[in-house]
Design a protein around this motif. Sequence first.
Motif, mmCIF file in Angstrom:
data_model
loop_
_atom_site.group_PDB
_atom_site.id
_atom_site.type_symbol
_atom_site.label_atom_id
_atom_site.label_comp_id
_atom_site.label_asym_id
_atom_site.label_seq_id
_atom_site.Cartn_x
_atom_site.Cartn_y
_atom_site.Cartn_z
ATOM 1 N N PHE A 253 0.817 -1.200 0.000
ATOM 2 C CA PHE A 253 0.000 0.000 0.000
ATOM 3 C C PHE A 253 0.863 1.269 0.000
ATOM 4 O O PHE A 253 0.569 2.239 -0.688
ATOM 5 N N ARG A 256 1.953 1.731 -3.593
ATOM 6 C CA ARG A 256 0.940 2.316 -4.476
ATOM 7 C C ARG A 256 0.705 3.790 -4.192
ATOM 8 O O ARG A 256 0.513 4.594 -5.090
ATOM 9 N N THR A 257 0.707 4.150 -2.897
ATOM 10 C CA THR A 257 0.292 5.512 -2.573
ATOM 11 C C THR A 257 1.455 6.477 -2.409
ATOM 12 O O THR A 257 1.290 7.661 -2.661
ATOM 13 N N MET A 260 5.101 5.447 -5.674
ATOM 14 C CA MET A 260 4.779 5.791 -7.040
ATOM 15 C C MET A 260 4.508 7.284 -7.188
ATOM 16 O O MET A 260 4.624 7.835 -8.260
ATOM 17 N N GLU A 261 4.117 7.913 -6.105
ATOM 18 C CA GLU A 261 3.768 9.327 -6.196
ATOM 19 C C GLU A 261 4.799 10.237 -5.544
ATOM 20 O O GLU A 261 4.564 11.430 -5.392
ATOM 21 N N ASN C 111 10.906 1.958 -12.020
ATOM 22 C CA ASN C 111 10.614 3.344 -11.680
ATOM 23 C C ASN C 111 11.863 4.143 -11.324
ATOM 24 O O ASN C 111 11.791 5.151 -10.627
ATOM 25 N N ARG C 118 13.644 12.694 -8.627
ATOM 26 C CA ARG C 118 13.204 13.318 -7.378
ATOM 27 C C ARG C 118 14.373 13.499 -6.427
ATOM 28 O O ARG C 118 14.548 14.554 -5.823
ATOM 29 N N ASP C 135 6.506 9.812 -16.780
ATOM 30 C CA ASP C 135 5.713 9.542 -15.580
ATOM 31 C C ASP C 135 4.821 10.743 -15.261
ATOM 32 O O ASP C 135 5.308 11.834 -14.964
ATOM 33 N N GLN C 137 2.787 11.603 -12.808
ATOM 34 C CA GLN C 137 2.851 12.205 -11.481
ATOM 35 C C GLN C 137 4.116 13.040 -11.320
ATOM 36 O O GLN C 137 4.086 14.155 -10.801
ATOM 37 N N ASP C 141 4.552 17.051 -10.477
ATOM 38 C CA ASP C 141 5.334 17.545 -9.341
ATOM 39 C C ASP C 141 6.409 18.514 -9.804
ATOM 40 O O ASP C 141 6.671 19.521 -9.144
ATOM 41 N N ASP C 517 -6.590 5.615 -3.671
ATOM 42 C CA ASP C 517 -6.073 4.249 -3.627
ATOM 43 C C ASP C 517 -7.091 3.299 -3.012
ATOM 44 O O ASP C 517 -7.319 2.211 -3.521
#
Lengths: 298, 292, 567
Positions: A253, A256-257, A260-261, C111, C118, C135, C137, C141, C517
């Motif tokens: 989790f 995913r949250t 990835m972000e 990734n 970043r 990507d 996202q 950013d 999510d």
Amino acid sequence: MRGFKRSWQFHLMILPSLLFLIVFAYLPMAGIVMAFQDFKLLGGGIFGSPWIGLENFRTMFEREDSLQVIWNTFFIAALKIIFNLLAPFTFAILLNEVRKAFLSRTIQTLVYLPHFLSWVILGGILLNILSTDGGLVNRALGAIGIDPIFFLGEGNWFRFTVIASEVWKEFGYGTIVFLAALANINPSLYEAAEVDGASRWKQTLHITIPSLIPMAVVVGTLSLGNILNAGFDQIFNLYNPLVYEKGDIIDTFVYRTAIMEGKFGFATAVGLFKSIVSMALIVISYRIAYKVANYRVF
Amino acid sequence: MYHKTVPYRIFNLFNTAFLLLLGLLCVLPLIHVLAVSFSAKSAADANLVNLWPVDFTTVAYEKTINNPVFLSSLWVAVKRTVIGTVLTLGLACLAAYPMSKESTVFKGRNVYAWVFVFTMIFSGGLVPFYVVIQKLGLMNNFWVLILPAAVNVWLTILLLNFFRGVPKELEEAALIDGAGHFRTLISIYLPVSLPALATLGLFSMVFHWNSWFDGLLYLHNKADYPLATFLQTVIVQKDMSSMSINPKEMELLSQKTVNAAQIFLGALPVLVIYPFLQKFFVKGLVLGSVKE
Amino acid sequence: MKAFTKKGLLLAVACMMLISLLGACGKADNDGNNAGANNGGANDAGETAETGNGYKDKYDPPVTITTVWGVDPELKFKNGETIENNVATKWAMDTLGIEIKSLWSVTDSNNAFATKMRLALTSGEEIPDVVTIGDAQLAQDLIDSGLFREVGSLFDQYANDTWKAAMAIDENVWNPYTRDGKRMGIPVLDYAYNHDYLLWIRQDWLDKLNLQAPKTLAELETVMEKFKNENPDGLSPDQVTPLSIGFKNKMSTWMGDPSWVFGAYGTLPEQWNAGADGKLEYGSINPGMKQGLETLKSWHDKGYIPQEAALWDENKTAEPAVAGTAGIIPGPYWMSGWPLSDTAKNVPGAVWKPYAIPAGPDGKAMRHGTHFTNGVTLISAKMEHPEALFTYQNYMFDNYADPKPGSVFDNGLFKNYDYDIAEDGTLLRWEDIPGGYVNSVRYLLVRDGARIPDAQMKALLNLADGKEATTRLEKEVQTAYGLETPGAAKVLLSQEDISFKNMFTGPPTETMSSKLDYLNKIELQTFNEIIYGQKPVDAFDDFVSTWKSGGGDKITEEVNTWYDSVK
């Protein structure tokens, strides 16, 4: 004892390792403050991002499925720890009884192999052999009259499969440390027992097992550091929508949250939570080992 | 003698058979990977290969050996593993020896032990670590594979537990002879700890051989990658939805057989090293030196 | 001696001038050759090759563009080259006077590029002048970081007509990168319809069973039933996968995709569709989903779709198709090249043909569409010569994107890299290039060089209509794609009106960051449980109300606020 005066030598011996740890472990730990920040990629960094107190932790615990995910993680990880300790322990003792050196070494080498295959590969293999649609395992079960089991698609069976396959993958590798401990047992103990006419079972019970226990305590205590690591690579490759309820874990989790972000603050907060829980368990078991058996684990 | 009794013989027979079966169960996946690596691409992509190659071919191996990156990364991996293992073992021996003493002998040991263990559990995460690597000038530098992982706390603690098993008489004799702690460690502790050192060496080797993330993140050129990093970049399946389509690359995409060959070749060195290390697991080493 | 040296110097200067003159002549010639394709660049820059604001066709002294690379793991290099230093960087230096300087590069798997990017920026490393980001996202950013400049005005000022025309095919490509009306990044254009899908069906099976290709879901069911129970290859029913689809990761994906089943009932899951009221609506909560789920459930019960579809990802769905045990697989038009070309090797005589997406009971059909962009190029606020990027890209759009025959890149980009010519002057097949084919297009500053969204489809349609391949693109698609590809393109375009793109392309909204999510998770879980019969179909209604109250309504609101701002 003249050794007392030489304690500067002790410090000197530890110094190199200590320096490495300071540079590569303690220095970066400053980053833990990110757990309390709304970490911004830029225009902030570790020392400039806004402070948000426990907001990251709130986000983690406020999700509708937070408790479920934490419980899944704990449950799977705890059983993995237990069986990853019991299986190699038992296996080492059984292997110790194989008298032919050639056989014993061959078996050792064979069980050591799965450790080197990644879960990407093993995930594909498991999907094949556990298939309800003509998979090897279900055909074998069918032959003895058992209905096909949806190993990877039914929550409880999924947990079982995850734990069993992990133990299968790692027990051979985990055995090595116990084999080394077995090699350290003083053979004169067995000779003496033999003279006393003790049966092999008695010898195992009174010599082999007690000699392995300290190592088991050490390995077990240290593996408590993984009490909230249920095995990301494995679960990420195997889980699917049918088993989200019983199979989603903290790391998947977070992946995913946060990963990835790029939410490093949140990821750090979750990491800190996991570390604190692990540390608490390690301290407790260290204390117990010391109080009960007067044994310092480390 | 117990092993002449009938019940024990029966037990031994079943035990050996059971363990062999277990061994067989463990070797099957690797055989599957081998079979895929020797199969035709079309059969592998269709998931038709089980434990025996379909349409036998060695094309996958030719492609792998002819890939210059594979060979260069193999060399980097060997370098990394040898240097890394030697350094890790050296540091572990030095640190484990004093920490194996009772706190009555070495007052600071408990503090040190906790300082070490703490780093196993807590970490600042990737961001600050990256900054440290960068400020130290380790970016795109071979030593980034060695130095950050030089101290392995887990192995150090394992070793200190093995050191505790070294008979006290041996050490005392040495100290009385006027030997310093460094000499005691080298001439007394290390020779009797061969099974432990072999174990640690193996763990450390496997660790270095399999580490891939550091290479991916801190090295820039594929030619500098260690083997595990290189393999990681080929094994991962691609998500076609996020990339642009180039028809000529489609052909290169389905490399199941080549991947299998690379996995096998990549694991081979650590697989074959184990049987050689097993001779150090001989019983009675400790006792032998006590009797001397 | 001194005088001699001076003379020598003068001579040298004179020689240099002569050479550059000759060079200019050569260039003018070249321009003359492709006047048709090239007029945009010529008009903008002028033959003087310099306008008042520093834009040049060639920079002397050279200018430097710094960048960073996420290198595709499959990308090969030859002749000891690297991404930092290769035929494309040399070319840029020689032809345009642009030095491409690499700050760092990383092999982009797991990734790694996004992570590295970043980390690099967080730790205060130098900001690249130009960077192309795939990507979504990360792109958002970076735009929000304030380190990259507004590019819309630069684009209007410097981009040539070819590029502008390509960008104008769909104005929406700017939407994801627009902030308060300012265009903050240049969309990287991709070929249209690359991830739209159609049905690949085993033609040999259809023929042997004397069946027509299915036009409706009902007909499709008949076909699947016959494929399974009267299999022409003599496979037993439990060996056949009539329709190979999977739901492990998503319900709307790129191969083995089930989303058209919902399309037959008027909705597409996992994307934002325009509702009747002009507002955006989340497709997965549309009542049509319920019928789609019922259909999938019945197909699962009857064994038409894989029993373990919930465990199958995209690549897994291709396995039975390649093995010759699947009858139908949904997927993009380019699948005949990979992976389907291998089926005939396992089952001689197997033939895959492309067919249109069947319609539902009300005659409705929908498939998810492909955005014309697959990334964005950002320009650092500190870049001194942003016009240099346009020199580079204008050249690419004029000479590479879709040039008329006779251009510099007529056969491909770089000789002996992505194309080569045999001794007799014919173009070699790409497998036969000495030293091996490398996709040198990926060495270019902006991914894929330059693509005009509709160019490839046009080329494929020309081929499908029997035209001989003359342009570079036509030759490329002819030699590189599978045999059925032109036909598939035609089928795909015959259904152009049923292709619906995700209408929300903005940055994630506030509520999405915290709630999405979990909502996605219960969505996939509920859908799969319904298909597997673990929950009744009415569980869908519960899901919808949970979704709405659990943040979905808020997200819908935020999405529509964004939509209003770009409309």
